[in-house]
Design a protein around this motif. Structure first.
Motif, short mmCIF file in Angstrom:
data_model
loop_
_atom_site.label_atom_id
_atom_site.label_comp_id
_atom_site.label_asym_id
_atom_site.label_seq_id
_atom_site.Cartn_x
_atom_site.Cartn_y
_atom_site.Cartn_z
N GLY A 130 1.10 13.95 8.04
CA GLY A 130 0.61 12.90 7.17
C GLY A 130 1.58 12.45 6.11
N LYS A 131 2.74 13.11 6.02
CA LYS A 131 3.73 12.77 5.01
C LYS A 131 4.96 12.14 5.64
CE LYS A 131 2.34 16.68 2.09
NZ LYS A 131 2.81 17.94 1.44
N THR A 159 5.11 7.06 6.80
CA THR A 159 3.68 6.79 6.70
C THR A 159 3.36 5.97 5.46
OG1 THR A 159 3.26 8.84 5.50
CG2 THR A 159 3.12 8.93 7.91
N ASP A 160 4.25 6.04 4.48
CA ASP A 160 4.07 5.29 3.23
C ASP A 160 5.46 4.91 2.72
OD1 ASP A 160 3.45 4.23 0.77
OD2 ASP A 160 2.06 5.83 0.21
N THR A 163 -0.48 -0.69 6.22
CA THR A 163 -1.53 0.33 6.27
C THR A 163 -0.88 1.70 6.34
OG1 THR A 163 -3.01 -1.20 7.45
CG2 THR A 163 -3.57 1.14 7.52
N THR A 164 -1.13 2.53 5.36
CA THR A 164 -0.49 3.84 5.28
C THR A 164 -1.15 4.83 6.25
OG1 THR A 164 -1.96 4.74 3.58
CG2 THR A 164 -0.06 3.40 2.84
N GLY A 165 -0.56 5.99 6.35
CA GLY A 165 -1.09 7.03 7.24
C GLY A 165 -2.47 7.48 6.85
N SER A 166 -2.84 7.33 5.56
CA SER A 166 -4.17 7.72 5.10
C SER A 166 -5.21 6.64 5.35
CB SER A 166 -4.12 8.05 3.61
OG SER A 166 -3.79 6.89 2.86
N GLY A 167 -4.75 5.45 5.82
CA GLY A 167 -5.66 4.35 6.10
C GLY A 167 -5.79 3.33 4.99
N SER A 168 -5.20 3.62 3.83
CA SER A 168 -5.25 2.65 2.74
C SER A 168 -4.23 1.54 2.97
CB SER A 168 -4.97 3.36 1.41
OG SER A 168 -3.66 3.90 1.40
#
Length: 444
Positions: A95-96, A441-442, A254-259
């Protein structure tokens, strides 16, 4: 010179400036003999230390992408090791943002391997995927790779530096020191590890070799530490066709966290080496004369970045590299910067190198004279990358601390909008060497 004007100038093949220093060849490392010794072992002498099977084949492979003279076995080994290592790092940092330099880690461990003996040596061979190379062949192959990367491209810089920092008063095997000097151009320095300023001395070297992008790799020195083996890689490449800053506009990612967040999105169009499957799109963005490229892999909608990472392997990578073809298209890519740090002990143990970290079982007696032995205490890795309209700047440092013991879908056109987590790599297309691997991811 304006970057745009460079597009009309024929560029030479890329990459790499190396410092080749003649250092010590005697038994005890000290400041005086490090500074004064000019003796170097010959390749013949190195070969004579090994079995007769060291007379390996000429290091040329007509099947290499552009007729590389580098031993293809080393490139294959490094590619396999690199993706295995990346997958282990990705597990630890799910996720990072992940960004590693397998080339840096492999080089650092190859220098360490020069002092490994017995089961420790065998374990490192398995982890590094170098079982098909004799000891002397491996060293010669790295030397040849270094030489092949020395031809500069006016728009690309790739600088590789190696160093050994030895505790004053410890007697090291002259053959171990000599191999790392000759084949890896390693700078060797005897240092008073008890001096509170010793870490700063090492870190100043790191800072200098990475153009201030990575400032520190050693926090402190253990009382039992006897040696640091360090590799540093610095890369700076200007795109063959840079992105027009006037076309860069904020757009959603859209980031890996969905935001969702708004980021500066660069764009350009033209003909690119492009490859697409039902699971991803991929494009090659060249630097300078095209020998070095960034490969951007964008998972298809509904495919998580973790699913793509799970498919990464040397076999898939080699297959994908053969399927890129010139295609007209448009690319949207966010500007991004990433800084990453990881201790690789657990990852390397998972790859089969556990014995090298075990104080009771590690055998690095090949590093020393007499009964001295050591184990790997820590393998630390730091990286930096910044991607913008002009190109890419990246750096990596790896430190090994030794502690004493007693199917392609054809397309006529494409549109690739990198607006969610993606994977990328920087590859030397002539040798096939993967210099950097990452997933974003971000971006900011």
């Amino acid at each position: 010179m304006n970057t745009r004007s460079l597009r009309s100038i024929p560029t030479r093949r890329a990459v790499c400036i190396l410092a080749l220093l003649c250092l010590i060849g005697c038994s005890t490392v000290s400041e005086s003999n490090v500074a004064s010794s000019n003796g170097q072992p010959t390749e013949a002498a190195e070969t004579n230390k090994n079995a007769s099977s060291d007379n390996g084949p000429t290091m040329k492979d007509s099947n290499n992408p552009a007729g590389s003279a580098t031993d293809p076995r080393l490139v294959a080994a490094n590619t396999t090791f690199g993706f295995k290592l990346y997958n282990e790092a990705a597990k630890a940092g799910a996720g990072k943002n992940i960004f590693i330099s397998p080339a840096s880690v492999a080089l650092c461990l190859a220098m360490t391997y020069n002092g490994a003996v017995g089961k420790t040596k065998e374990a490192m061979e398995r982890a590094l995927e170098i079982q098909g190379l004799t000891h002397a062949e491996l060293n010669r192959a790295y030397s040849a790779l270094r030489s092949e990367l020395e031809n500069p491209d006016p728009k690309v810089q790739l600088q590789i530096a190696n160093s050994l920092w030895a505790r004053k008063g410890v007697s090291f095997n002259p053959a171990f020191i000599a191999r790392n000097k000759e084949f890896y151009a390693a700078e060797v320095t005897a240092l008073d590890f008890a001096d509170p300023g010793a870490p700063a001395t090492i870190n100043e070297w790191v800072k200098n070799k990475t153009r201030n992008k990575i400032e520190k790799i050693v926090d402190s020195i253990d009382a039992q530490s006897v040696l640091f083996l360090i590799n540093a890689i610095y890369f700076k490449g200007a795109w063959s066709s840079e992105f027009d800053k006037a076309k860069t506009k904020d757009d959603k990612f859209t980031t890996g966290s969905g935001s969702q967040k708004r980021l500066p999105m660069m764009t350009q169009s033209g003909k690119y080496n492009y490859f697409e499957t039902e699971k991803f799109q991929a494009v090659s963005l060249p630097y300078g004369g095209g020998r070095v490229s960034m490969y951007v892999f964008l998972p298809a909608a509904g495919t998580a970045i973790d699913q793509f990472i799970a498919s990464l392997s040397a076999t898939n990578w080699d297959s994908w590299m053969k399927q890129f073809s010139k295609t007209q298209g448009e690319i949207f890519l966010p500007r991004f910067k990433v800084e990453y740090e990881i201790t690789l002990n657990d990852a390397l143990k998972a790859l089969g190198m556990g014995v090298a970290f075990d104080p009771d079982r590690a055998d690095f007696t090949g590093m020393f004279q007499g009964a001295q032995n050591a184990f790997i205490s820590k393998v630390k890795h730091k990286t930096f990358a910044e991607v913008n309209e002009e190109g890419t700047e990246a750096a990596a440092v790896t430190s090994t601390e030794m502690v004493a013991t007693s199917i392609q879908i054809p397309r006529k056109t494409f549109r690739m909008v990198v607006d969610h987590p993606f994977f990328f790599a920087i590859r030397d297309n002539r040798t096939g060497s993967v210099l950097f691997l990452g997933s974003i991811t971000d971006p900011m």
